[in-house]
Design a protein around this motif. Structure first.
Motif, PDB file in Angstrom:
ATOM      1  N   LYS A  27     -17.129 103.349 -27.878  1.00  0.00           N
ATOM      2  CA  LYS A  27     -17.818 102.516 -28.872  1.00  0.00           C
ATOM      3  C   LYS A  27     -18.479 103.381 -29.950  1.00  0.00           C
ATOM      4  O   LYS A  27     -18.465 103.026 -31.135  1.00  0.00           O
ATOM      5  CB  LYS A  27     -18.866 101.649 -28.186  1.00  0.00           C
ATOM      6  N   ILE A  28     -19.070 104.496 -29.550  1.00  0.00           N
ATOM      7  CA  ILE A  28     -19.724 105.400 -30.509  1.00  0.00           C
ATOM      8  C   ILE A  28     -18.691 106.003 -31.453  1.00  0.00           C
ATOM      9  O   ILE A  28     -18.889 106.051 -32.677  1.00  0.00           O
ATOM     10  CB  ILE A  28     -20.509 106.504 -29.772  1.00  0.00           C
ATOM     11  N   GLN A  29     -17.568 106.457 -30.909  1.00  0.00           N
ATOM     12  CA  GLN A  29     -16.514 107.047 -31.745  1.00  0.00           C
ATOM     13  C   GLN A  29     -15.955 106.026 -32.732  1.00  0.00           C
ATOM     14  O   GLN A  29     -15.719 106.334 -33.904  1.00  0.00           O
ATOM     15  CB  GLN A  29     -15.400 107.600 -30.854  1.00  0.00           C
ATOM     16  N   TYR A  78     -25.000 103.481 -27.750  1.00  0.00           N
ATOM     17  CA  TYR A  78     -24.384 102.180 -27.485  1.00  0.00           C
ATOM     18  C   TYR A  78     -25.455 101.098 -27.407  1.00  0.00           C
ATOM     19  O   TYR A  78     -25.295  99.988 -27.918  1.00  0.00           O
ATOM     20  CB  TYR A  78     -23.599 102.259 -26.180  1.00  0.00           C
ATOM     21  N   LYS A  79     -26.595 101.451 -26.773  1.00  0.00           N
ATOM     22  CA  LYS A  79     -27.691 100.506 -26.576  1.00  0.00           C
ATOM     23  C   LYS A  79     -28.974 101.298 -26.413  1.00  0.00           C
ATOM     24  O   LYS A  79     -28.959 102.396 -25.848  1.00  0.00           O
ATOM     25  CB  LYS A  79     -27.419  99.664 -25.317  1.00  0.00           C
ATOM     26  N   ASN A  80     -30.087 100.779 -26.915  1.00  0.00           N
ATOM     27  CA  ASN A  80     -31.312 101.576 -26.929  1.00  0.00           C
ATOM     28  C   ASN A  80     -31.815 101.940 -25.543  1.00  0.00           C
ATOM     29  O   ASN A  80     -32.491 102.944 -25.359  1.00  0.00           O
ATOM     30  CB  ASN A  80     -32.409 100.870 -27.748  1.00  0.00           C
ATOM     31  N   SER A 106     -28.393 101.863 -33.060  1.00  0.00           N
ATOM     32  CA  SER A 106     -27.907 101.259 -31.831  1.00  0.00           C
ATOM     33  C   SER A 106     -26.764 100.316 -32.182  1.00  0.00           C
ATOM     34  O   SER A 106     -26.938  99.391 -32.978  1.00  0.00           O
ATOM     35  CB  SER A 106     -29.027 100.485 -31.123  1.00  0.00           C
ATOM     36  N   ILE A 107     -25.612 100.546 -31.600  1.00  0.00           N
ATOM     37  CA  ILE A 107     -24.422  99.760 -31.937  1.00  0.00           C
ATOM     38  C   ILE A 107     -24.553  98.315 -31.471  1.00  0.00           C
ATOM     39  O   ILE A 107     -24.339  97.374 -32.230  1.00  0.00           O
ATOM     40  CB  ILE A 107     -23.166 100.395 -31.302  1.00  0.00           C
ATOM     41  N   THR A 108     -24.943  98.121 -30.223  1.00  0.00           N
ATOM     42  CA  THR A 108     -25.002  96.784 -29.641  1.00  0.00           C
ATOM     43  C   THR A 108     -26.059  95.918 -30.304  1.00  0.00           C
ATOM     44  O   THR A 108     -25.826  94.745 -30.585  1.00  0.00           O
ATOM     45  CB  THR A 108     -25.288  96.875 -28.130  1.00  0.00           C
ATOM     46  N   THR A 113     -33.012 102.738 -37.736  1.00  0.00           N
ATOM     47  CA  THR A 113     -34.426 102.936 -38.058  1.00  0.00           C
ATOM     48  C   THR A 113     -34.663 103.438 -39.469  1.00  0.00           C
ATOM     49  O   THR A 113     -35.793 103.743 -39.827  1.00  0.00           O
ATOM     50  CB  THR A 113     -35.065 103.934 -37.060  1.00  0.00           C
ATOM     51  N   SER A 114     -33.610 103.499 -40.271  1.00  0.00           N
ATOM     52  CA  SER A 114     -33.800 103.889 -41.666  1.00  0.00           C
ATOM     53  C   SER A 114     -34.315 102.707 -42.495  1.00  0.00           C
ATOM     54  O   SER A 114     -34.690 102.871 -43.647  1.00  0.00           O
ATOM     55  CB  SER A 114     -32.494 104.418 -42.258  1.00  0.00           C
ATOM     56  N   THR A 115     -34.334 101.510 -41.896  1.00  0.00           N
ATOM     57  CA  THR A 115     -34.819 100.321 -42.588  1.00  0.00           C
ATOM     58  C   THR A 115     -36.041  99.755 -41.875  1.00  0.00           C
ATOM     59  O   THR A 115     -36.207  99.925 -40.666  1.00  0.00           O
ATOM     60  CB  THR A 115     -33.735  99.226 -42.640  1.00  0.00           C
ATOM     61  N   ALA A 116     -36.895  99.047 -42.634  1.00  0.00           N
ATOM     62  CA  ALA A 116     -38.084  98.417 -42.049  1.00  0.00           C
ATOM     63  C   ALA A 116     -37.688  97.341 -41.049  1.00  0.00           C
ATOM     64  O   ALA A 116     -38.299  97.184 -39.995  1.00  0.00           O
ATOM     65  CB  ALA A 116     -38.950  97.813 -43.158  1.00  0.00           C
ATOM     66  N   GLN A 117     -36.621  96.581 -41.369  1.00  0.00           N
ATOM     67  CA  GLN A 117     -36.143  95.546 -40.463  1.00  0.00           C
ATOM     68  C   GLN A 117     -35.662  96.155 -39.154  1.00  0.00           C
ATOM     69  O   GLN A 117     -35.874  95.590 -38.072  1.00  0.00           O
ATOM     70  CB  GLN A 117     -35.003  94.745 -41.113  1.00  0.00           C
ATOM     71  N   GLY A 118     -35.000  97.310 -39.280  1.00  0.00           N
ATOM     72  CA  GLY A 118     -34.511  97.985 -38.080  1.00  0.00           C
ATOM     73  C   GLY A 118     -35.640  98.433 -37.180  1.00  0.00           C
ATOM     74  O   GLY A 118     -35.558  98.310 -35.956  1.00  0.00           O
ATOM     75  N   MET A 119     -36.713  98.948 -37.756  1.00  0.00           N
ATOM     76  CA  MET A 119     -37.871  99.381 -36.968  1.00  0.00           C
ATOM     77  C   MET A 119     -38.527  98.198 -36.262  1.00  0.00           C
ATOM     78  O   MET A 119     -38.912  98.284 -35.094  1.00  0.00           O
ATOM     79  CB  MET A 119     -38.894 100.075 -37.878  1.00  0.00           C
ATOM     80  N   LEU A 120     -38.653  97.066 -36.967  1.00  0.00           N
ATOM     81  CA  LEU A 120     -39.252  95.873 -36.362  1.00  0.00           C
ATOM     82  C   LEU A 120     -38.400  95.374 -35.209  1.00  0.00           C
ATOM     83  O   LEU A 120     -38.903  95.056 -34.126  1.00  0.00           O
ATOM     84  CB  LEU A 120     -39.405  94.778 -37.422  1.00  0.00           C
ATOM     85  N   PHE A 121     -37.090  95.326 -35.425  1.00  0.00           N
ATOM     86  CA  PHE A 121     -36.179  94.857 -34.389  1.00  0.00           C
ATOM     87  C   PHE A 121     -36.207  95.785 -33.177  1.00  0.00           C
ATOM     88  O   PHE A 121     -36.164  95.343 -32.028  1.00  0.00           O
ATOM     89  CB  PHE A 121     -34.766  94.768 -34.965  1.00  0.00           C
ATOM     90  N   LEU A 122     -36.306  97.072 -33.439  1.00  0.00           N
ATOM     91  CA  LEU A 122     -36.381  98.058 -32.366  1.00  0.00           C
ATOM     92  C   LEU A 122     -37.591  97.813 -31.480  1.00  0.00           C
ATOM     93  O   LEU A 122     -37.505  97.850 -30.250  1.00  0.00           O
ATOM     94  CB  LEU A 122     -36.447  99.464 -32.961  1.00  0.00           C
TER      95      LEU A 122
END
Length: 250
Positions: A27-29, A78-80, A106-108, A113-122
């Motif tokens: 999945k990563i590849q 693949y997943k956090n 995180s693929i799944t 984390t380069s975005t604010a939305q990504g940090m919140l979701f994380l």
């Protein structure tokens, strides 16, 4: 083209949820190929729990990312929960990665984390992972207590000298004779080292056997975290007199 590294991990428990090492790597590849990312290296830890950061390849990865030689822009997983189940540990890692100027993808969960939305979701996902881990701890604790109340063995490694039959501890007579002889030798003042040499076991194991009050016929399980306070009688191998004498020898 951005440079990234991948991280994959599996523990014995995670094999049932279709996240094998091979699946994670594939999945990563695929993700890197679709998003025009240069996959420099994949770090891999097998058979290791995410409870802490004491994982050799995880440590190697973090050391490399913080070094002057690193030209990596991100980590792809693949997943956090391959990195951390604990929200505290996960956010601590993110803070460290920010200092390295490295993002996490995180693929799944479809975030980075380069975005604010990504940090919140994380942070939201981390909270759910922590909640799930606490539920597992509570279920384990409840299961141990339920077994303990029925005088059934609640789990863990079986002590030398015993067998587990229908969830009850029974005496393994061949091993029990060795246990008795170890206590007798110690009562005579024979050293741990010489006892260990006779039975081809470590000095530490001999010491553990001599200190184990289970051989007195009393099973107790406190649990450093769970505090279960389980206790019940099991078949005795050593008398109280022999146990006390063996442990008084200097």
């Amino acid at each position: 083209m951005k440079n990234v590294v991948g991280y994959v991990r599996i523990s014995s428990a995670s094999q049932i949820d279709n996240t094998s090492i091979e699946v994670q790597i594939e999945k990563i590849q695929m993700y890197c190929s679709l998003h025009n990312l240069n996959l420099v290296k994949i770090y891999k830890d097998e058979g290791i729990s995410p409870k802490n950061t004491d994982r050799p390849n995880y440590q190697d990865m973090m050391e490399f990312l913080g070094s002057e030689e690193s030209n990596v822009d991100g980590i792809v997983v693949y997943k956090n929960d391959r990195l951390h189940r604990s929200l505290y540990d996960l956010l601590g890692m993110i803070k460290q990665l920010k200092e390295f100027k490295v993002d996490l993808v995180s693929i799944t969960e479809m975030f980075d984390t380069s975005t604010a939305q990504g940090m919140l979701f994380l942070q939201m996902l981390g909270s759910f992972s922590e909640f799930e881990r606490q539920l597992i701890v509570e279920r384990t604790k409840s299961g141990r207590l339920a077994k303990g109340e029925k005088k059934l063995y609640p789990g863990g490694k079986i002590a030398f000298g015993y067998n587990l039959v229908d969830e009850h501890l029974t005496i393994n007579y061949d091993e029990a004779e060795i246990v008795k002889d170890i206590f007798k030798m110690r009562c005579k003042g024979i050293t741990y080292t010489k006892i260990a040499q006779k039975y081809s076991m470590s000095k530490q194991r001999v010491c553990y056997i001599l200190k184990n009050r289970l051989y007195l016929g009393k099973y107790k399980y406190e649990g450093k975290v769970e505090k279960n306070k389980i206790g019940f009688d099991v078949p005795r191998i050593i008398t109280s007199y022999t146990f006390t004498k063996a442990n008084k020898i200097e």
